[in-house]
Design an enzyme around this catalytic site. Sequence first.
Site, PDB file in Angstrom:
ATOM      1  CG  ASP A 470      -2.449   0.481   1.209  1.00 10.94           C
ATOM      2  OD1 ASP A 470      -2.419   0.961   0.323  1.00 10.94           O
ATOM      3  OD2 ASP A 470      -3.355   0.459   1.731  1.00 10.94           O
ATOM      4  CG  ASP A 540     -10.000   2.631  -0.325  1.00 11.42           C
ATOM      5  OD1 ASP A 540      -8.780   1.143  -0.432  1.00 11.42           O
ATOM      6  OD2 ASP A 540      -8.802   3.018   0.076  1.00 11.42           O
TER       7      ASP A 540
HETATM    8  C1  DGJ Z   1      -5.875   1.872   2.242  1.00 11.76           C
HETATM    9  C2  DGJ Z   1      -5.753   0.418   1.529  1.00 11.76           C
HETATM   10  O1  DGJ Z   1      -6.423   0.869  -0.193  1.00 11.76           O
HETATM   11  C3  DGJ Z   1      -7.709  -0.627   2.147  1.00 11.76           C
HETATM   12  O2  DGJ Z   1      -7.733  -1.067   1.002  1.00 11.76           O
HETATM   13  C4  DGJ Z   1      -7.063  -0.949   3.266  1.00 11.76           C
HETATM   14  O3  DGJ Z   1      -6.011  -1.158   3.218  1.00 11.76           O
HETATM   15  C5  DGJ Z   1      -6.066   0.290   3.903  1.00 11.76           C
HETATM   16  N1  DGJ Z   1      -5.465   1.667   2.796  1.00 11.76           N
HETATM   17  C6  DGJ Z   1      -5.178  -0.077   5.316  1.00 11.76           C
HETATM   18  O4  DGJ Z   1      -4.899   0.930   5.981  1.00 11.76           O
END
Ligand code: DGJ
Length: 725
Positions: A470, A540
């Site tokens: 991430d 997300d």
């Molecule tokens: C952003 C990601 O896109 C989410 O899926 C998740 O992993 C969060 N970060 C965790 O902090």
Amino acid sequence: MKKLSLFIFASAFLFHATVGFAQEKEKEQYIDAARKILIETNNTAILFAPDQDNRLQQIYYGSKEKTPSDLQHLGEAYTSGGSDFYYTPALRVVHSDGNTSTLLKLEKSESKKVDDNLTVTKIYLKDDYYPFYVTLVFKAYQKENVIAQSVLITNKEDKMVTVYNFASSSLSFKKDKYYLTQFHGEWADEMNMVEEELRPGIKIIDSKLGVRAHEMRNPSFLLAIGAPAKEDSGEVIGATFAWSGSFSFSFEIDEKGRLYALSGMNPFAAQRLVAPGESFELPEMLTIYSNNGTGSMSRDFQMWGRKYGMRGGFQEHTILLNNWEATFFDFDEQKLISLFKGAKELGFELFLLDDGWFGTKYPRNNDHTSLGDWDVNPKKLPNGIKALTDAADNIGIDFGIWVEPEMTNPKSELYEKHPDWVIAQKHRPLHFRRNQLNLDLSNPEVAEFSFQVVDKILTQNPDIKFIKWDANRFVTNGGSFYLKPEFQSHLIYDYHQALYKLMQKVVDRHPNVRMMLCSGGGGRVDYKSLSYFTEYWPSDNTDPLKRVYIQWGYSQFFPAIATAGHVTHWGARPIKFCFDVAMSVRMGMDRDLAKLSKEELEFSKNAIIEYKRIRPIVQFGTQYRLVSPYENPHSATMYVNDNKSKAVVFLYQVKDVDFGEKTIALKGLDSGKKYSVREINRWPDATGNTTMNIGTFSGKQLMEGALNSSLNKQLTSSVFELTAE
Ligand code: DGJ
């Protein structure tokens, strides 16, 4: 007397002007056809040739079949600033003696067939006076019609030169009308397709975000020529930049209607100092020209992506259960094990532990702390990761874990020890996004630390099969405590060179670990980063209604096998609709199974069985987009396997408009074959049946619209499975 001199002056002016324009015209048309340079794929040709001054001209870019015999200049192949070109140039350099102009002449070109599919052509240009070299590199992928363009700039002057503009691709067009589609958005709202007609003047689409630079705009565009882009007809160029940092695409129409399209890294505050003997390598711009609309362009990109732009494009991707939206930071060992206990029975193949498992001095219980402190939180996981990988192993699923190795929080042991490891400006207050700071990977010590983070987790836990990588903030206050003052503008380029090296090192050390490319959703989705990964997290936003559009957008360039789609609670949509949308890509789920009703659990179990059956068609098949959600109250897309014996059609109602019985004309089938059509993944009827036979039709009938949709309410959907008899 006065009148006479005015007459003489006016005549002289007219004479000069006429001759001048005529000369310009004549110069514009001269082509040294004997020295033509041809770059071609199965469908596309790009032609270059020098003019009488040995300056390289672009002559043609389009369908190979239609390569014209009366060749004309479209414009200089790689324009440079400071001399006689007066629009935005591809290249702008200040030479070692302060000369602000560059005049490039053709030296030579060479083509090499790397294999049956790939030919690399290099065109060597040199400044007319200075030992300053520019090599245009074109990789032509025959079958997929991708032409990857990049540039190598080499300084052989005796002192430093500064490069201020540096496009990777420079293309010119002389057509009547141009329509540009961009893919803009923001966090949780990625890939909105917006098309507009280009007008005289300049249109720029760009990102200055540095890292996670695609948060507000993916580095891709469609350029339709003559008329707006259509799915199955018309001339269109699809382009996507294999670069994860800031980018800039400019489209400038001059007074004669000629379009200069420049694509590359964003030159904003990013001038590059190139030392004597050094080269500056620019990232690749991938382009496909299609004269059959966006559909065939996307199919070519998707196949290219599977072959060259990702890892594992020909291996089935696993169905994963992720805890993020089920627990956020609130979990412990017991909770996690209970979460994935039921996963196997339901058919999941992988459990992914997300954010929140680390930090001792500062436990990661929210997003304010701990990034950088990658030791297991003993309170949440007293028996370490091993207890989790063992438990997963016992129940027979794979285990994966989340990392964010490029970031730190000020509340972390890492930041306490190394406050100078972050990207920030001296004498300025720190500026946060999601309470965190970017680590400065241009500093080799920091890059090594980030590599160690990932390497250590994987080495100490050899049973981890998957990581989600991430990156949750972009750059503000873009300064480096490591780079010398005169090299501050190198930060974003150097950062990414280090990032790609570290990604490559992780892949080399752990070649069997599958990896998800994530950046708070689609903050980093490009074919350079993706080449180290097996999939990407598109957004997300997991509301399936939004995902119909998001997935439609990404499908212009990226294959379904690489696109993660999860069933979640976002939007509280009917679970069938959630599954039907997720099943059209690489399916997974982010839900606490214990909180699903008995009916939902039964439905999920069946949906996973259905997905496993259609998975090879979705993940390895050819995609045909049928009905755009942008223009209709419904949307449809389908996949057909290689020998056209199987297909699957997804149909979604996205607006609350009853459009009655509508026929959906399928594509890509064998018109002579007979297909039995079954609706699958239905909510079970009184007898528990989840399928319904629709009938048997020839491919021709189906492609002429034999399949009807009776959807009439938003959030309803159907999935049809077609099997050749
Ligand atoms: C952003 C990601 O896109 C989410 O899926 C998740 O992993 C969060 N970060 C965790 O902090």
